[in-house]
Design a protein around this motif. Structure first.
Motif, short mmCIF file in Angstrom:
data_model
loop_
_atom_site.label_atom_id
_atom_site.label_comp_id
_atom_site.label_asym_id
_atom_site.label_seq_id
_atom_site.Cartn_x
_atom_site.Cartn_y
_atom_site.Cartn_z
N PHE A 13 0.85 -1.19 0.00
CA PHE A 13 0.00 0.00 0.00
C PHE A 13 0.89 1.24 0.00
CE2 PHE A 13 -1.93 -3.47 2.26
CZ PHE A 13 -3.17 -3.57 1.65
N ASP A 14 0.57 2.19 -0.86
CA ASP A 14 1.24 3.49 -0.77
C ASP A 14 0.42 4.30 0.23
OD1 ASP A 14 2.83 2.42 -2.67
OD2 ASP A 14 2.45 3.93 -4.21
N TYR A 15 1.03 4.57 1.38
CA TYR A 15 0.33 5.15 2.53
C TYR A 15 0.49 6.67 2.45
CZ TYR A 15 -0.79 5.64 7.55
OH TYR A 15 -1.35 5.97 8.76
N GLU A 16 -0.54 7.33 1.90
CA GLU A 16 -0.39 8.76 1.57
C GLU A 16 -1.75 9.42 1.37
OE1 GLU A 16 1.66 8.14 -2.15
OE2 GLU A 16 -0.22 7.85 -3.23
N LEU A 17 -1.74 10.76 1.41
CA LEU A 17 -2.93 11.55 1.06
C LEU A 17 -2.94 11.76 -0.45
CD1 LEU A 17 -2.71 14.34 3.79
CD2 LEU A 17 -4.28 12.38 3.76
N LEU A 88 9.84 2.86 2.67
CA LEU A 88 9.97 4.31 2.43
C LEU A 88 9.34 4.70 1.09
CD1 LEU A 88 11.33 6.99 3.39
CD2 LEU A 88 13.32 6.32 2.03
N HIS A 89 8.57 5.80 1.14
CA HIS A 89 7.93 6.35 -0.06
C HIS A 89 8.13 7.85 0.05
CE1 HIS A 89 5.24 6.26 -3.44
NE2 HIS A 89 4.27 6.93 -2.84
N ILE A 90 8.57 8.49 -1.03
CA ILE A 90 8.93 9.91 -0.92
C ILE A 90 8.21 10.73 -2.00
CG2 ILE A 90 10.85 11.54 -1.27
CD1 ILE A 90 12.61 9.65 0.25
N HIS A 91 7.36 11.63 -1.57
CA HIS A 91 6.76 12.62 -2.48
C HIS A 91 7.37 13.97 -2.14
CE1 HIS A 91 3.78 10.47 -4.83
NE2 HIS A 91 3.51 9.76 -3.76
N PRO A 92 8.46 14.36 -2.84
CA PRO A 92 9.25 15.52 -2.42
C PRO A 92 8.52 16.85 -2.45
CG PRO A 92 10.46 14.20 -4.02
CD PRO A 92 9.06 13.69 -4.00
ZN LIG Z 1 2.68 7.90 -3.79
#
Ligand SMILES: [Zn+2]
Length: 388
Positions: A13-17, A88-92
């Motif tokens: 799962f990509d855990y994000e808004l 780790l998932h990064i939306h800069p």
């Molecule tokens: Zn994402």
């Protein structure tokens, strides 16, 4: 598929808004859907991995939105304490986004890792990845002293461009397994351009700073691609019909490079996305959250992906997003796990990335060749909703 093949499926799962506008509070968009996902995973007894968008939590904390940051951290700790994994998932873009008058002013100039630049300057790719790994190790190490962040997924699945530099940064920061590549996926949007039409034939291979993502290497970062598949014309027509019927079910909007995240730019991106489903024969990602997907289509697609490979052990991932999952999609996830076990029996197992990282050294001898796929079609465009 090799009759002796062992299938290791990694549910992620990509855990994000939403990256654009969110149509409700974070609890409705992220935390409540995640609770439902954890419940179904508990019911079917399957371990999963959540790729946490760490930049969003830093942005909220820096702008005094502590309730989001607290809930995010608490839920990640719960995820780890119940046997799941966090990567780790990064939306800069969050690093440069500001909160003014109760609204996020979104910065869209630096949305992907390579756009941060490589070096030692503030907010460089190196600095951000290292900070993300350290942040997760500290937060989750309190919950489980054995926890280490070793898995990565790129924003919008975009390890490109400058993949060799990105792989070097990830390796230097302790990343050992990646799940950003989706074979044959090509995106060409105003936000992101990637081309995964040339990847090794093996189900898994190693990424390295010397060979990037296209050539197999004997060591480096172990790649567990997201499975992809195509559908026939009739299946696509049914898919589109179901998609149209569920069009109103949205918790947020997609992002565009436009400085103003208006409803019009979001609608334009959505329109482009759907036109491509209709007029091209795209590659679909193995995901329960693509509107219009059914259990039959998922199982057929998963099997067709397995049939393309001859490896004795295949590690393959499924990508989902809590923000896109309603009760129907959560149910579909449970059904996928049950039905996959039914079909493949002891041949299939479900693991976390942490388990794969621990096995990584043992998998090296399984990687026989580094042949480049030559049967990739060049005219397929896919649009991946999570990227937008
Ligand atoms: Zn994402």
């Amino acid at each position: 598929m090799n009759p002796k093949t062992k299938i290791v499926c990694l549910i992620t799962f990509d855990y994000e808004l939403f990256l654009g506008r969110n149509f409700g509070p974070p609890d409705t968009i992220l935390f409540e859907p995640t609770r439902k996902i954890l419940d179904i995973c508990d019911q079917v007894n399957v371990p999963t991995t959540f790729f946490a968008d760490v930049c969003s939590v830093w942005a909220h904390r820096n702008n005094g939105c502590d309730s989001y940051a607290d809930a995010f951290e608490k839920q990640l700790q719960e995820i780890v304490s119940t046997g799941h994994d966090v990567g780790l998932h990064i939306h800069p873009h969050w690093l440069f986004t500001t909160f003014v008058g109760g609204q996020w002013q979104i910065s869209t100039e630096r949305m992907y890792l390579h756009e941060l630049g490589f070096g030692t300057h503030d907010h460089s790719a190196e600095e951000t990845v290292r900070k993300g790994v350290n942040y997760l190790n500290e937060l989750l190490g309190k919950q489980d002293t054995q926890y280490r962040c070793t898995a990565f997924r790129a924003a919008g699945l975009a390890l490109q461009p400058q993949e060799k530099e990105i792989v070097r940064v990830l390796l230097d920061c302790g990343i050992r397994v990646d799940s950003s590549v989706a074979k044959n996926l090509r995106l060409n949007m105003d936000t992101v351009t990637i081309d995964y039409s040339r990847t090794p034939k093996n189900a898994n291979w190693f990424l390295s700073p010397e060979t990037g993502i296209e050539n197999g290497n004997r060591s480096g970062i172990f790649e567990v691609p997201v499975a992809t598949f195509q559908m026939g014309f009739l299946e696509r027509t049914g898919f589109m019909a179901r998609r149209i019927r569920s069009a109103g079910k949205l918790r947020g909007s997609v992002i565009s490079r436009s400085p103003k995240q208006s409803r019009l730019t979001s609608l334009y991106s959505l329109l482009l996305l759907n036109l491509r489903y209709l007029f091209w024969n795209p590659y679909y990602l193995l995901s329960c959250d693509t509107k219009g997907m059914t259990l039959d289509l998922l199982l057929k697609g998963f099997d067709s992906y397995l049939q393309l490979h001859d490896d004795e052990v295949m590690y393959v991932s499924m990508i989902n997003h809590p923000k896109l999952m309603f009760d129907e999609q959560v149910q579909l996830l449970g059904d996928f796990v049950r039905e996959t076990r039914q079909r493949y029996g002891s041949e299939v197992s479900f693991q976390t990335f942490r388990q794969v990282a621990a096995d990584c050294d043992c998998t090296q001898d399984l990687l026989k060749s580094s042949e480049i796929s030559t049967n990739a079609t060049r005219n397929n465009l896919e649009v991946y909703e999570g990227a937008l």
